[in-house]
Design an enzyme around this catalytic site. Structure first.
Site, short mmCIF file in Angstrom:
data_model
loop_
_atom_site.label_atom_id
_atom_site.label_comp_id
_atom_site.label_asym_id
_atom_site.label_seq_id
_atom_site.Cartn_x
_atom_site.Cartn_y
_atom_site.Cartn_z
N PHE A 16 16.81 52.17 50.88
CA PHE A 16 15.42 51.78 50.65
C PHE A 16 15.26 50.28 50.92
CE2 PHE A 16 11.55 51.74 47.77
CZ PHE A 16 10.81 52.57 48.59
N THR A 105 20.59 54.06 55.30
CA THR A 105 21.56 53.08 54.80
C THR A 105 22.04 52.22 55.99
OG1 THR A 105 23.26 54.76 55.06
CG2 THR A 105 22.33 54.49 52.86
N VAL A 161 17.49 54.41 68.92
CA VAL A 161 17.46 53.66 70.18
C VAL A 161 16.01 53.42 70.57
CG1 VAL A 161 18.21 53.57 72.60
CG2 VAL A 161 19.58 54.85 70.92
N GLY A 163 13.75 52.01 68.81
CA GLY A 163 13.17 52.57 67.59
C GLY A 163 11.66 52.75 67.59
N GLU A 218 20.01 38.71 61.29
CA GLU A 218 20.65 38.78 59.97
C GLU A 218 21.38 37.46 59.69
OE1 GLU A 218 20.91 41.61 58.00
OE2 GLU A 218 19.63 42.71 59.41
N LYS A 233 24.25 51.82 70.56
CA LYS A 233 23.14 52.59 71.13
C LYS A 233 23.57 53.27 72.43
CE LYS A 233 19.67 49.73 68.90
NZ LYS A 233 19.00 48.42 68.92
N GLY A 326 11.88 47.02 63.96
CA GLY A 326 10.84 46.52 63.06
C GLY A 326 10.59 47.61 62.04
#
Ligand SMILES: NC(=O)c1ccc[n+]([C@@H]2O[C@H](COP(=O)([O-])OP(=O)(O)OC[C@H]3O[C@@H](n4cnc5c(N)ncnc54)[C@H](OP(=O)(O)O)[C@@H]3O)[C@@H](O)[C@H]2O)c1
Length: 349
Positions: A16, A105, A161, A163, A218, A233, A326
């Site tokens: 989450f 996750t 891939v 996304g 990150e 990917k 995103g």
């Protein structure tokens, strides 16, 4: 509005973070619309993060979904009276019976945890799967698909891939084509860094800092800048087209090698530098490389967090351009997968 109970499809969201929260928000806004349009009532019966679970057998309502999406990270186990401390999927599946297990996750390619264990557990309990976590597909693609198939369960992973575009669905539907090569820009973070370097004429380290400040990269950016995410990917794509390649067999160059000098030299000679992922199906090889792309090439126009992929076939060349990820974009891809499976679940009752 009366919602028929045989139209209810139970969904468990495992993970989450940014995608899971965006999914909860989108569902809170669209659930009724989805019922009106497709006749399915998507009922979120469990939400899990790294510290605990919130479980409600009758399903969270729209208000609760919004409240859950606004909780601080790692505090689903504070959502009283539905809170449960600790993550225990056995307990979750014994309390509610998810029709669809949504695995959001983190993608861990070294251990596969927790995604690999979670999805095989879900299959053992008869749940269909929707994944944004790439690791189970990268590490166990065939085993996962075969096991699900043997139990009559669906596995969907459009979010993994490109996304934000229906690339995977289209690739899967291309059954009569001979595909020679699939190549393009499939990592949003590195494309953003390169765009910053070209536009602002700054060094890699400075562009990376901007990406981190904007939440695009990150704190530990290795998965992106060392090409591991793009390679993962390619592994998923290679499995879809029936020429599986292992993650360790993808040749990778780290983008951290790139300097402002390289960018300026390329610009002077009419090129743009891009981080290009390539799957060569005939040669069964795959790579993620720093490449000089002619300024008039379509890939040179794909900037910022956009992604682009070219599929070269015996018949035609297809080009996909869209958001690589995103939270919101990925959540929509996940929701599309949930709706597709839910329609089958309801249709089979
Ligand atoms: N973000 C994107 O644009 C995007 C696009 C395509 C695919 N993906 C993939 O989608 C997945 C989710 O992405 P994200 O951006 O939402 O990641 P994220 O923000 O890091 O969220 C990950 C979630 O998983 C939870 N988690 C970690 N370990 C867990 C465990 N052992 N059991 C249960 N939950 C656990 C985390 O809990 P805490 O909240 O307690 O830390 C967090 O809620 C990743 O695999 C990513 O690669 C993401």
């Amino acid at each position: 509005m009366v919602i028929e109970s045989n139209r209810k499809v139970n969904v468990a969201i495992i993970g989450f973070g940014s995608v899971g929260r965006a999914l909860a928000r989108v569902l809170a806004l669209k659930r009724r619309d989805i019922y009106n349009r497709y006749g399915i009532n998507i009922s979120i019966v469990a939400i899990v993060d790294s510290k605990g679970m919130a479980i409600k057998p009758e399903g969270f309502d729209e208000y609760e979904l919004l409240k859950l999406s606004e909780l601080p990270r790692s505090s689903v186990n504070m959502f009283k009276p539905y809170a449960v401390d600790g993550v225990d999927l056995e307990k979750l599946y014994n309390t509610v019976t998810p029709d669809i297990h949504v695995e959001l996750t983190p993608s861990d390619y070294s251990t596969g945890k927790p995604g690999v264990d979670n999805v095989f557990f879900a299959i053992s309990r008869g749940a269909h799967l929707v994944l944004a976590n790439k690791a189970p597909l990268v590490l166990k693609f065939r085993e996962l698909i075969d096991k699900a198939k043997s139990r009559g369960l669906e596995v969907r992973f459009r979010a993994t891939v490109l996304g934000g575009t229906p690339f995977i669905d289209t690739l899967m539907s291309m059954k009569s084509y001979e595909i020679d090569r699939i190549e393009g820009i499939i990592n949003a973070t590195t494309n953003f860094i390169l765009t910053e370097m070209h536009d602002k004429l700054i060094e890699f380290s400075e562009a990376l800092k901007i990406a981190q400040a904007l939440g695009i990269a990150e704190a530990n950016p290795s998965l992106d800048i060392d090409g591991i995410d793009a390679a993962a990917k390619l592994v998923i794509i290679s499995n879809i087209v029936g020429t599986p390649i292992k993650l360790e067999d993808v040749y990778r160059e780290s983008l951290s090698r790139i300097t402002l000098r390289d960018i300026v030299d390329a610009i002077k000679q009419g090129f743009v530098i891009k981080y290009i992922a390539t799957l060569n199906i005939r040669e069964r090889s795959a790579s993620v490389r720093i490449a000089r792309v002619p300024r008039n090439d379509i890939f040179a126009q794909i900037n910022g967090t956009l992604n682009g992929l070219r599929i070269k076939t015996n018949v035609a060349e297809l080009i996909f351009i869209g958001k690589g990820g995103g939270g919101i974009e990925t959540a929509h891809s996940v929701l599309d997968d949930i709706i597709s499976i839910a329609q089958k679940v309801v249709g089979s009752r």
